[in-house]
Structures are given as C-alpha cells and as structure tokens.
Design an enzyme around this catalytic site. Structure first.
Site, PDB file in Angstrom:
ATOM      1  N   TYR A   1      11.404   2.681  -4.327  1.00  0.00           N
ATOM      2  CA  TYR A   1      10.419   3.154  -5.311  1.00  0.00           C
ATOM      3  C   TYR A   1      11.047   4.196  -6.239  1.00  0.00           C
ATOM      4  CZ  TYR A   1       7.016   6.347  -7.235  1.00  0.00           C
ATOM      5  OH  TYR A   1       6.346   7.177  -8.096  1.00  0.00           O
TER       6      TYR A   1
ATOM      7  N   GLY B   1      14.307   7.049   5.909  1.00  0.00           N
ATOM      8  CA  GLY B   1      14.791   7.781   4.730  1.00  0.00           C
ATOM      9  C   GLY B   1      13.805   8.815   4.211  1.00  0.00           C
TER      10      GLY B   1
ATOM     11  N   THR C   1      -3.584  -5.398  -9.760  1.00  0.00           N
ATOM     12  CA  THR C   1      -3.000  -5.730  -8.457  1.00  0.00           C
ATOM     13  C   THR C   1      -3.905  -5.160  -7.369  1.00  0.00           C
ATOM     14  OG1 THR C   1      -1.806  -3.659  -8.273  1.00  0.00           O
ATOM     15  CG2 THR C   1      -0.663  -5.477  -9.411  1.00  0.00           C
TER      16      THR C   1
ATOM     17  N   GLN D   1      -6.050   9.779   5.247  1.00  0.00           N
ATOM     18  CA  GLN D   1      -6.541  10.580   6.381  1.00  0.00           C
ATOM     19  C   GLN D   1      -8.046  10.825   6.247  1.00  0.00           C
ATOM     20  OE1 GLN D   1      -4.210  10.172   8.093  1.00  0.00           O
ATOM     21  NE2 GLN D   1      -2.339  10.420   6.903  1.00  0.00           N
TER      22      GLN D   1
ATOM     23  N   ALA E   1       2.969   1.271 -12.854  1.00  0.00           N
ATOM     24  CA  ALA E   1       4.060   1.294 -11.870  1.00  0.00           C
ATOM     25  C   ALA E   1       3.555   0.871 -10.509  1.00  0.00           C
ATOM     26  CB  ALA E   1       4.650   2.703 -11.758  1.00  0.00           C
TER      27      ALA E   1
ATOM     28  N   LYS F   1      11.934   4.237 -10.348  1.00  0.00           N
ATOM     29  CA  LYS F   1      11.379   5.210 -11.305  1.00  0.00           C
ATOM     30  C   LYS F   1      12.523   5.952 -11.999  1.00  0.00           C
ATOM     31  CE  LYS F   1       7.637   6.192 -12.146  1.00  0.00           C
ATOM     32  NZ  LYS F   1       6.719   5.624 -13.187  1.00  0.00           N
TER      33      LYS F   1
ATOM     34  N   ASP G   1       0.267  -8.243 -17.524  1.00  0.00           N
ATOM     35  CA  ASP G   1       1.448  -7.704 -16.842  1.00  0.00           C
ATOM     36  C   ASP G   1       2.270  -6.883 -17.831  1.00  0.00           C
ATOM     37  OD1 ASP G   1       3.843  -7.309 -15.497  1.00  0.00           O
ATOM     38  OD2 ASP G   1       3.976  -9.382 -14.768  1.00  0.00           O
TER      39      ASP G   1
ATOM     40  N   THR H   1       7.822  10.756 -11.790  1.00  0.00           N
ATOM     41  CA  THR H   1       7.626  11.486 -10.524  1.00  0.00           C
ATOM     42  C   THR H   1       8.788  12.424 -10.229  1.00  0.00           C
ATOM     43  OG1 THR H   1       7.574  11.147  -8.136  1.00  0.00           O
ATOM     44  CG2 THR H   1       8.624   9.430  -9.411  1.00  0.00           C
ATOM     45  N   ASP H   2       8.495  13.470  -9.462  1.00  0.00           N
ATOM     46  CA  ASP H   2       9.575  14.374  -9.025  1.00  0.00           C
ATOM     47  C   ASP H   2      10.535  13.681  -8.064  1.00  0.00           C
ATOM     48  OD1 ASP H   2       7.931  14.212  -6.773  1.00  0.00           O
ATOM     49  OD2 ASP H   2       7.541  16.367  -6.638  1.00  0.00           O
ATOM     50  N   GLU H   3      10.135  12.534  -7.524  1.00  0.00           N
ATOM     51  CA  GLU H   3      11.000  11.862  -6.544  1.00  0.00           C
ATOM     52  C   GLU H   3      12.309  11.360  -7.136  1.00  0.00           C
ATOM     53  OE1 GLU H   3       9.469   8.958  -3.889  1.00  0.00           O
ATOM     54  OE2 GLU H   3       7.513   9.914  -3.860  1.00  0.00           O
TER      55      GLU H   3
ATOM     56  N   LYS I   1      -2.399   6.157   0.218  1.00  0.00           N
ATOM     57  CA  LYS I   1      -1.704   7.436   0.063  1.00  0.00           C
ATOM     58  C   LYS I   1      -2.166   8.448   1.121  1.00  0.00           C
ATOM     59  CE  LYS I   1       0.544   6.549  -3.907  1.00  0.00           C
ATOM     60  NZ  LYS I   1       0.432   5.110  -4.099  1.00  0.00           N
ATOM     61  N   PHE I   2      -1.343   9.455   1.371  1.00  0.00           N
ATOM     62  CA  PHE I   2      -1.532  10.350   2.518  1.00  0.00           C
ATOM     63  C   PHE I   2      -2.937  10.967   2.603  1.00  0.00           C
ATOM     64  CE2 PHE I   2      -1.017  14.728   4.309  1.00  0.00           C
ATOM     65  CZ  PHE I   2      -0.804  14.354   5.616  1.00  0.00           C
TER      66      PHE I   2
HETATM   67  O1  TDX Z   1      -0.198   7.924   6.728  1.00  0.00           O
HETATM   68  C1  TDX Z   1       0.661   8.671   6.262  1.00  0.00           C
HETATM   69  N1  TDX Z   1       1.167   9.671   7.038  1.00  0.00           N
HETATM   70  C2  TDX Z   1       2.093  10.558   6.590  1.00  0.00           C
HETATM   71  O2  TDX Z   1       2.523  11.452   7.339  1.00  0.00           O
HETATM   72  C3  TDX Z   1       1.137   8.549   4.898  1.00  0.00           C
HETATM   73  C4  TDX Z   1       0.602   7.460   4.013  1.00  0.00           C
HETATM   74  C5  TDX Z   1       2.064   9.457   4.453  1.00  0.00           C
HETATM   75  N2  TDX Z   1       2.553  10.429   5.276  1.00  0.00           N
HETATM   76  C6  TDX Z   1       3.508  11.428   4.736  1.00  0.00           C
HETATM   77  C7  TDX Z   1       4.683  10.882   3.973  1.00  0.00           C
HETATM   78  C8  TDX Z   1       4.936  11.967   2.960  1.00  0.00           C
HETATM   79  O3  TDX Z   1       5.736  12.995   3.529  1.00  0.00           O
HETATM   80  O4  TDX Z   1       2.761  12.205   3.797  1.00  0.00           O
HETATM   81  C9  TDX Z   1       3.561  12.556   2.668  1.00  0.00           C
HETATM   82  C10 TDX Z   1       2.916  11.979   1.415  1.00  0.00           C
HETATM   83  O5  TDX Z   1       3.017  10.570   1.487  1.00  0.00           O
HETATM   84  P1  TDX Z   1       2.562   9.600   0.291  1.00  0.00           P
HETATM   85  O6  TDX Z   1       1.126   9.849  -0.038  1.00  0.00           O
HETATM   86  O7  TDX Z   1       2.982   8.230   0.652  1.00  0.00           O
HETATM   87  O8  TDX Z   1       3.380  10.189  -0.923  1.00  0.00           O
HETATM   88  P2  TDX Z   1       4.973  10.390  -1.167  1.00  0.00           P
HETATM   89  O9  TDX Z   1       5.793   9.458  -0.374  1.00  0.00           O
HETATM   90  O10 TDX Z   1       5.249  11.865  -1.030  1.00  0.00           O
HETATM   91  O11 TDX Z   1       5.070   9.943  -2.696  1.00  0.00           O
HETATM   92  C11 TDX Z   1       4.026  10.339  -3.580  1.00  0.00           C
HETATM   93  O12 TDX Z   1       4.412  11.341  -4.439  1.00  0.00           O
HETATM   94  C12 TDX Z   1       5.311  10.994  -5.454  1.00  0.00           C
HETATM   95  C13 TDX Z   1       3.498   9.148  -4.344  1.00  0.00           C
HETATM   96  O13 TDX Z   1       3.122   8.128  -3.465  1.00  0.00           O
HETATM   97  C14 TDX Z   1       4.490   8.675  -5.323  1.00  0.00           C
HETATM   98  O14 TDX Z   1       3.973   7.608  -6.079  1.00  0.00           O
HETATM   99  C15 TDX Z   1       4.837   9.786  -6.217  1.00  0.00           C
HETATM  100  O15 TDX Z   1       5.818   9.376  -7.097  1.00  0.00           O
END
Ligand code: TDX
Length: 326
Positions: free
Chosen positions: A136, A261, A24, A180, A68, A140, A46, A109-111, A175-176
C-alpha cells in the site's frame, strides 16, 4: 475521507462537485445521502480509465485526487488493485490534468516516509526521504513521486498533502478505530495486533477536509504539506479510551497475530501547514473525538452493518487468535 471532504465543500463553499468513484467494497452511495443533487454529482467509474477521466476533467476547474486502495492488510494479501488504482490511476489523473491544464491536489499519507522507532522523538517533515514498508505505502509513494515529476517536468499546477491516521464518521469498518467500535457494538471482542504498542498520530476527518480545502485554495503550487495533530498514542491506549467510553473492562480485547512488516510509529511535523496557511486542528481532544465517533457508529448501523460480517470473516481467515477470547 472523500465523502467527508465533499460534505465539507457543500457546507462551506458555493462550489459544485463531480465525484468519480468505482464503488468498490470500500464505498457506499449512502455516504453521499442528503447532499444537494444540483451541486453534487456521482459518476461511477474507474480512475484508471483514461476515457472517463479525460471526459470529466475537461469540465472542471480543479481536481482533488482521493481515489486509492487504502488498507495495508488488504495490500499484503492482494497487491494488484493497489498498483492499478494508486499508480495507474494517479498516472491517468496526471495525464488528464496535463491535457487540460487543470489544478490538481493529490491526497496522500505519512506512510510514504516509512516508520520511526518506538521511543524516539523524531518526526517526518516534507523533506524526509521516502521509505515505504507495505505494498500500500509503496504504491502511494510511487503516486506521490509521479505527481512531483509531472509538476516539475510539465509545470502541472499541483500540491500534495500527506496526513497522519484519520478517524471519524463514514470510515470503513476495516480500519482500526471503527473496527473496534463496531466489534463492541456487535458484542465481539476488539482485536489488537501484536503487543498493541505501535504508535499512530490521530487526526479527525473534519480537520483533514479543512486542510485539503485550505491547500487547494491557498497552497503554493509545487509544494507538499504534512497534515497532523501531534496527538500520538499507542494502539492499546486508543483502544482503552474506546473501552472506557463504551463501558467495557479495560482487558476486553484479544491480542491477535501481528501484521507482517507492521510499522512501529508514525509522527509528522505539520508546522509548515500551520504557519504558512494558518490551519490548526479543531478536534484536538482525542477522547472527545472518539466519543462523538462512537455516537455516530451507534446511530448509523444501517450504514456500516451490511458490510461488517464480510470484513470480520476476511479478518478471521487471516488472524490467528492467541487469547482464548471469542
Ligand atoms: O484490527 C486491527 N487491530 C490493530 O491492532 C486493525 C485493523 C489495526 N490494528 C493496528 C495496526 C496499526 O498499528 O492499528 C493501527 C492502525 O491500523 P489501520 O487502521 O489499519 O491503519 P494504518 O495501517 O496505520 O494505516 C492508516 O493510516 C495511514 C490507513 O489505513 C492508511 O490508509 C493511511 O495511509
């Protein structure tokens, strides 16, 4: 996570690996470059396709189920692929494992446990009830419950791992942390959701790969293991580390509208994995891990560059920039 795990298996074991991947938007053949083709085979397909999954499971000794949809923001906009891949995909893998009596490790995941209040010292354990917040994490949690049920009802030889947030090489730029880093490399200001005070626990992907292999080889059948470091940081503090390591001012970012959320804090107790299987994280210094991750993204623009604009365009449509930044 999957390609890092395969690389780890290739480097530390004699095993042969067959990868099933749908390729994907989140995957790339380039993530597997340099791996020996005699020991590592990619099948494009798939995970929810029973025919292909059964045909592959027929020939293997063990399955490690990473497949996933994993990005919370995407699940808020289009939940459908999450239900299909995470729930139906897991069901398909379980039925194939049951048909052939194959050992299964399920990566989660811990989520699934939901979030904890900011400022509390509580941590989730293997026994914490599920309380997911997003489409999501709901899917999971559903997948984990299916694995637990197949394990109990059909004596499937299964283990589960739930890890905290992961970072490191080959992570998609949605991802975060990689978002950045690559924004800064492209001359764009980083984007922080809301006040940036949400807390995440961070684990280097190589430590995650070692944990999964350890559980696969030595874990107790039927058990769940939490994989974490105890390295908890507010998002804003992780971003400030990145800004410092990349020689930018500590206010070089935009605050954007918060995620609906948005989970406040994740924190887990990984003492069971440490005490029973002697796993410990080797990358326990987050600043050092971020520094090597930044180097990796600097050196590998050919890997992340082609998809970056599309990711930012999608974010741009969703985010409502509150500051007067770019
Ligand atoms: O641009 C951003 N700015 C920001 O402040 C993004 C992309 C995220 N964030 C914040 C949201 C979260 O508090 O940063 C934190 C981390 O975000 P993500 O990278 O989207 O991760 P999160 O939502 O915490 O979930 C991640 O950890 C558990 C993974 O994406 C999941 O797949 C995993 O299960």
């Amino acid at each position: 996570m999957g390609s890092n795990f395969v690389r780890h298996v290739m480097e530390t074991t004699p095993y042969r690996v067959t990868i099933l991947d749908k390729l994907t938007y989140a995957a790339s053949r380039a993530s597997l470059s340099g791996l020996e083709p005699e020991r590592c085979r990619l099948v494009v397909g798939d995970v929810a396709d029973a025919e292909v999954v059964h045909s592959l499971v027929a020939d293997v000794d063990a399955i490690v189920h990473f497949a996933a949809e994993s990005h919370n923001d995407n699940s808020l906009h289009e939940p459908d692929p999450f239900v299909r891949t995470n729930i139906l995909g897991t069901y398909t893998v379980l039925e194939a494992a049951r048909a052939y009596g194959t050992r299964l490790h399920h990566v989660s995941t811990d989520e699934v446990f939901g979030d904890l209040p900011l400022g509390s010292r509580a941590r989730f354990s293997e026994l914490s009830p599920f309380n997911p917040s997003s489409p999501y994490s709901g899917t999971k949690a559903g997948a984990d419950l299916l694995v637990r049920a197949w394990s109990r009802s059909f004596d499937l030889r299964a283990t589960i791992s739930n890890s905290c947030n992961i970072y490191g090489p080959f992570q998609h730029v949605e991802k975060f942390i990689p978002r950045q880093i690559t924004n800064i490399l492209r001359g764009t200001r980083p984007k922080v959701y809301g006040d940036g005070l949400n807390v995440r626990e961070w684990l280097h992907v190589e430590d995650h790969s070692r944990a999964v292999l350890t559980i696969l080889e030595r874990g107790t059948i039927g058990e769940t293991y939490l994989v974490g470091t105890g390295v908890e940081r507010e998002n804003i503090s992780v971003l400030r580390m990145i800004l410092k390591l990349m020689d930018r001012a500590d206010d070089y970012f935009d605050q954007v509208a918060d995620r609906p959320g948005h989970d406040a804090r994740y924190a887990i107790d990984s003492s069971k994995l440490r005490s029973t299987l002697q796993w410990t994280p080797q990358h326990d210094d987050l600043e050092a891990g971020l520094s090597s991750t930044i180097d990796w993204y600097r050196r590998n623009e050919s890997w992340w560059g082609p998809g970056k604009d599309a990711v930012e365009a999608a974010y741009g449509e969703r985010e409502n920039t509150r500051s007067d930044g770019s």
